[in-house]
Design an enzyme around this catalytic site. Sequence first.
Site, PDB file in Angstrom:
ATOM      1  N   LYS A  99       0.879  -1.168   0.000  1.00 45.92           N
ATOM      2  CA  LYS A  99       0.000   0.000   0.000  1.00 45.92           C
ATOM      3  C   LYS A  99       0.917   1.219   0.000  1.00 45.92           C
ATOM      4  CE  LYS A  99      -3.126   2.734   2.818  1.00 45.92           C
ATOM      5  NZ  LYS A  99      -4.073   2.817   3.939  1.00 45.92           N
ATOM      6  N   GLY A 160      -8.879   8.976   8.864  1.00 46.82           N
ATOM      7  CA  GLY A 160      -9.298   9.119  10.253  1.00 46.82           C
ATOM      8  C   GLY A 160     -10.415  10.111  10.492  1.00 46.82           C
ATOM      9  N   ALA A 187      -9.748   5.010   3.192  1.00 50.04           N
ATOM     10  CA  ALA A 187      -9.707   6.143   4.119  1.00 50.04           C
ATOM     11  C   ALA A 187     -10.988   6.973   4.099  1.00 50.04           C
ATOM     12  CB  ALA A 187      -8.524   7.070   3.860  1.00 50.04           C
ATOM     13  N   ASN A 209      -9.952   1.441   8.884  1.00 50.70           N
ATOM     14  CA  ASN A 209      -9.289   1.066  10.129  1.00 50.70           C
ATOM     15  C   ASN A 209      -9.970   1.722  11.332  1.00 50.70           C
ATOM     16  OD1 ASN A 209      -5.767   0.765  11.057  1.00 50.70           O
ATOM     17  ND2 ASN A 209      -7.533   0.591  12.345  1.00 50.70           N
ATOM     18  N   THR A 210      -9.910   3.059  11.357  1.00 54.93           N
ATOM     19  CA  THR A 210     -10.340   3.787  12.542  1.00 54.93           C
ATOM     20  C   THR A 210     -11.787   3.498  12.925  1.00 54.93           C
ATOM     21  OG1 THR A 210      -8.851   5.558  11.818  1.00 54.93           O
ATOM     22  CG2 THR A 210     -10.348   6.071  13.614  1.00 54.93           C
TER      23      THR A 210
END
Lengths: 268, 66
Positions: A99, A160, A187, A209-210
């Site tokens: 990535k 995020g 993202a 992810n977050t």
Amino acid sequence: MSDLLNFYGKTFNSRLLVGTALYPSPAIMRESVKASCSEIITLSLRRQNPAQQQDNVFWDYVRESGCQLLPNTAGCRSSREAVELAKMSQEIFQTDWLKLEVIGDDYNLQPDPFGLVDAARELVQLGFKVLPYCTDDLVLCRKLLDVGCEVLMPWGAPIGTGQGLLNKYSLQTLRERLSDVPLIIDAGIGAPSQAAEALEMGFDAVLLNTAIAKAQEPVLMAQAFKLAVESGRAAFNAGLMLRRQTASPSTPTLDMPFWQQAESMLRE
Amino acid sequence: MQIFINGELHRLEFPTELTVLLQQLGYCGEAFAVAVNGDFVARSEYSSTQINNGDSLDIVAPVVGG
């Protein structure tokens, strides 16, 4: 119906890629990854002293997961940094998948398009399977394809932020103009509904992810995202209805009772 | 002579082979990788790489990432 995600010569059942950072503990990370049914997970490299080497539970979990590892070059600010970190990742993780991140702005962690293309070109020539984290700019995406990337990972929103798909016009344009290219929204996804929307629009997968790691119940949120991604993909395959500006009754209007009465009342 | 390891100043008596330096520092196993002055050094090149005065080493290991 077989509906596998396919790129760089590998196929995957899951269209949800997840990160391994920000979890309350390595154990919760492991359980969340399992609950997400993801088959591709991201991780990274950072400076470490020998004392920290002894107890790397995270690394043990990752190796046990059986997932395709997708090391990132997070934090790199130049193509040179990214290329060298990629080589270090390849040696440690024994994979040529990458990535690729080259950050051009510290405030919103926006990819540097010029450094990104330079790094992608060099890494493809070195044999890497590059998955570039990029903006939703069509021309940039074409340049990344030109230098040999088979997959693109445009942002939905800055990392995020959980803002979802901020620029739907550009994203829809990418999807339509690059119809044969695997596109993964990477993202900015903050809620399962946003992930479902990306899949409904025809994007091939999402990477996040977050939103899972920072949920009050990460394992439950991982399940929620799994379901959302499956739902969004099914909806895309089923074909969404066209939007209309005016109402259109779904219940048959023919043989509606009382309408003669209403008409006669109007005549009186 | 002075070198930097992960940004911290270290002192060496004389130029040292990278393999020896890593052993002295306590790095073992295969879960780390090294760059010298910003350039990746493959594991197979450790024994032929000498660390000299002013060199800067980055030694990295797997961590969580998004």
